[in-house]
Motif scaffolding. Structure first.
Motif, PDB file in Angstrom:
ATOM      1  N   ILE A  74       0.880  -1.240  -0.153  1.00 46.21           N
ATOM      2  CA  ILE A  74      -0.115  -0.050   0.108  1.00 46.21           C
ATOM      3  C   ILE A  74       0.802   1.442   0.032  1.00 46.21           C
ATOM      4  N   ALA A  75       1.954   1.488   0.764  1.00 43.44           N
ATOM      5  CA  ALA A  75       2.820   2.390   0.849  1.00 43.44           C
ATOM      6  C   ALA A  75       3.468   2.773  -0.476  1.00 43.44           C
ATOM      7  N   LYS A  76       3.807   1.603  -1.080  1.00 46.37           N
ATOM      8  CA  LYS A  76       4.777   1.861  -2.385  1.00 46.37           C
ATOM      9  C   LYS A  76       3.620   2.123  -3.325  1.00 46.37           C
ATOM     10  N   VAL A  77       2.510   1.687  -3.477  1.00 47.59           N
ATOM     11  CA  VAL A  77       1.273   2.249  -4.391  1.00 47.59           C
ATOM     12  C   VAL A  77       0.910   3.791  -4.033  1.00 47.59           C
ATOM     13  N   ILE A  78       0.735   3.956  -2.848  1.00 47.83           N
ATOM     14  CA  ILE A  78       0.503   5.496  -2.683  1.00 47.83           C
ATOM     15  C   ILE A  78       1.670   6.461  -3.052  1.00 47.83           C
ATOM     16  N   LEU A  79       3.014   6.135  -2.604  1.00 43.97           N
ATOM     17  CA  LEU A  79       4.060   6.986  -2.923  1.00 43.97           C
ATOM     18  C   LEU A  79       4.166   7.152  -4.541  1.00 43.97           C
ATOM     19  N   GLY A  80       3.788   5.966  -5.298  1.00 48.38           N
ATOM     20  CA  GLY A  80       3.950   6.025  -6.636  1.00 48.38           C
ATOM     21  C   GLY A  80       5.214   6.274  -7.452  1.00 48.38           C
ATOM     22  N   ALA A  81       5.473   7.336  -8.132  1.00 50.40           N
ATOM     23  CA  ALA A  81       6.694   7.544  -8.837  1.00 50.40           C
ATOM     24  C   ALA A  81       7.647   8.123  -7.921  1.00 50.40           C
ATOM     25  N   HIS A  82       7.073   8.869  -6.537  1.00 48.33           N
ATOM     26  CA  HIS A  82       7.997   9.347  -5.819  1.00 48.33           C
ATOM     27  C   HIS A  82       8.869   8.232  -4.741  1.00 48.33           C
ATOM     28  N   ILE A  83       8.531   7.176  -4.982  1.00 45.91           N
ATOM     29  CA  ILE A  83       9.084   5.885  -4.392  1.00 45.91           C
ATOM     30  C   ILE A  83      10.733   6.074  -4.692  1.00 45.91           C
ATOM     31  N   LYS A  84      11.067   6.177  -6.102  1.00 49.35           N
ATOM     32  CA  LYS A  84      12.380   6.340  -6.416  1.00 49.35           C
ATOM     33  C   LYS A  84      13.361   7.287  -5.764  1.00 49.35           C
ATOM     34  N   ASP A  85      12.643   8.263  -5.195  1.00 50.51           N
ATOM     35  CA  ASP A  85      13.320   9.446  -4.430  1.00 50.51           C
ATOM     36  C   ASP A  85      13.456   9.187  -3.008  1.00 50.51           C
ATOM     37  N   ALA A  86      12.758   8.154  -2.516  1.00 51.65           N
ATOM     38  CA  ALA A  86      12.581   7.735  -1.165  1.00 51.65           C
ATOM     39  C   ALA A  86      13.635   6.678  -0.695  1.00 51.65           C
ATOM     40  N   ASN A  87      14.480   6.732   0.523  1.00 54.09           N
ATOM     41  CA  ASN A  87      15.322   5.424   0.931  1.00 54.09           C
ATOM     42  C   ASN A  87      14.439   4.445   1.696  1.00 54.09           C
ATOM     43  N   ALA A  88      15.115   3.463   1.829  1.00 52.96           N
ATOM     44  CA  ALA A  88      14.430   2.550   2.545  1.00 52.96           C
ATOM     45  C   ALA A  88      13.859   2.863   4.009  1.00 52.96           C
ATOM     46  N   GLU A  89      14.527   3.601   4.592  1.00 47.39           N
ATOM     47  CA  GLU A  89      14.151   4.051   5.948  1.00 47.39           C
ATOM     48  C   GLU A  89      12.904   5.194   5.790  1.00 47.39           C
ATOM     49  N   GLN A  90      12.773   6.099   4.870  1.00 45.66           N
ATOM     50  CA  GLN A  90      11.627   6.681   4.603  1.00 45.66           C
ATOM     51  C   GLN A  90      10.590   5.954   4.082  1.00 45.66           C
ATOM     52  N   ILE A  91      10.672   4.874   3.267  1.00 48.83           N
ATOM     53  CA  ILE A  91       9.577   4.182   2.790  1.00 48.83           C
ATOM     54  C   ILE A  91       9.000   3.496   4.063  1.00 48.83           C
ATOM     55  N   GLY A  92       9.853   3.102   4.989  1.00 44.64           N
ATOM     56  CA  GLY A  92       9.197   2.347   6.050  1.00 44.64           C
ATOM     57  C   GLY A  92       8.362   3.566   7.023  1.00 44.64           C
ATOM     58  N   GLN A  93       9.013   4.524   7.119  1.00 47.51           N
ATOM     59  CA  GLN A  93       8.372   5.641   8.014  1.00 47.51           C
ATOM     60  C   GLN A  93       7.057   5.867   7.615  1.00 47.51           C
ATOM     61  N   PHE A  94       7.145   6.112   5.971  1.00 47.64           N
ATOM     62  CA  PHE A  94       5.780   6.459   5.508  1.00 47.64           C
ATOM     63  C   PHE A  94       4.892   5.273   5.861  1.00 47.64           C
ATOM     64  N   GLU A  95       5.246   4.143   5.598  1.00 49.77           N
ATOM     65  CA  GLU A  95       4.288   2.837   5.924  1.00 49.77           C
ATOM     66  C   GLU A  95       3.652   2.950   7.244  1.00 49.77           C
ATOM     67  N   THR A  96       4.499   3.229   8.383  1.00 55.14           N
ATOM     68  CA  THR A  96       4.174   3.065   9.444  1.00 55.14           C
ATOM     69  C   THR A  96       3.229   4.500   9.929  1.00 55.14           C
ATOM     70  N   ALA A  97       3.486   5.513   9.391  1.00 52.57           N
ATOM     71  CA  ALA A  97       2.688   6.637   9.580  1.00 52.57           C
ATOM     72  C   ALA A  97       1.535   6.637   9.001  1.00 52.57           C
ATOM     73  N   PHE A  98       1.227   6.164   7.871  1.00 51.33           N
ATOM     74  CA  PHE A  98       0.067   5.895   7.271  1.00 51.33           C
ATOM     75  C   PHE A  98      -0.690   4.904   7.893  1.00 51.33           C
ATOM     76  N   LYS A  99      -0.266   3.773   8.415  1.00 55.20           N
ATOM     77  CA  LYS A  99      -0.914   2.957   9.056  1.00 55.20           C
ATOM     78  C   LYS A  99      -1.379   3.375  10.486  1.00 55.20           C
ATOM     79  N   ASP A 100      -0.835   4.144  11.020  1.00 51.63           N
ATOM     80  CA  ASP A 100      -1.484   4.906  12.287  1.00 51.63           C
ATOM     81  C   ASP A 100      -2.328   5.811  11.894  1.00 51.63           C
ATOM     82  N   MET A 101      -2.127   6.570  11.055  1.00 50.30           N
ATOM     83  CA  MET A 101      -3.365   7.490  10.625  1.00 50.30           C
ATOM     84  C   MET A 101      -4.770   6.522  10.370  1.00 50.30           C
TER      85      MET A 101
END
Length: 213
Positions: A74-101
């Protein structure tokens, strides 16, 4: 209109909270149907506790909901093309923040409207490693029923939810549009922080809303 959206949000929250742990090898509709009954019974039994202790509610949701959602996908789908600009830590942080929301938004609404709906689960429509489970939210206030569709994908033999559609409006795809605009205006770290602070939320119709700080 606000009350209508709250009702739909509550419906999605109730249906989502239904996904407690049990045999994931079961058919997608069986997973949702069986867990719905168990989760609603749990909320009814503990509603007074959860009303006083939201942390307990969120902990319960985190323990029963998250294992049934493909949050990484889900996190990767939402980030879309921006995922190429994110590192692994940021992807994990986004996933957690989205889940908590999602946990906070839907758990709060589900608790508020837990006894105001009934949920009808229809047989899953399975196509290979993808499946859709149609549900109908029957509202006790006499208002028209609300169709909710759980989109699922098979991951290592388990069925995982990757999207929820309310009246054909996709939670994930609509939130992706919102996040895309927010990232273009600021940055991925800034969006993660706004998610954490509750300034970006997805409403009950699968749409998203940006709140002012």
């Amino acid at each position: 209109m606000a009350g209508y959206i709250r009702s739909i949000t509550a419906a999605i929250g109730a249906a989502s909270l239904a996904l407690s742990a049990f045999a994931l090898a079961a058919a997608p509709d069986q997973i949702i149907r069986t867990a719905t009954d168990a989760a609603r019974a749990d909320i009814a039994q503990n509603v007074a506790t959860y009303q006083k202790d939201k942390a307990a509610l969120y902990k319960m949701v985190d323990g029963t909901i998250v294992p049934h959602f493909d949050t990484t996908y889900i996190a990767k789908v939402i980030l879309g093309a921006h995922i190429k600009d994110a590192n692994a830590e940021q992807i994990g942080q986004f996933e957690t923040a989205f889940k908590d929301m999602l946990i906070h938004t839907y758990a709060d609404k589900m608790l508020e409207y837990y006894d105001g709906i009934e949920i009808e689960v229809k047989p899953a429509r399975i196509d290979g490693k993808r499946a859709n489970v149609d549900t109908v939210i029957l509202r006790k206030d006499g208002k028209p029923p609300v169709p909710i569709v759980f989109s699922m994908r098979e991951v290592d033999g388990d069925w995982k939810i990757w999207d929820i559609k309310a009246e054909n409006i996709s939670l994930v795809l609509n939130f992706r549009t919102q996040i895309d605009a927010e990232i273009k205006k600021t940055s991925i770290p800034a969006v993660i922080e706004r998610l954490r602070n509750g300034q970006l939320v997805a409403d009950g119709r699968g749409k998203s809303e940006a709140k002012s700080p």
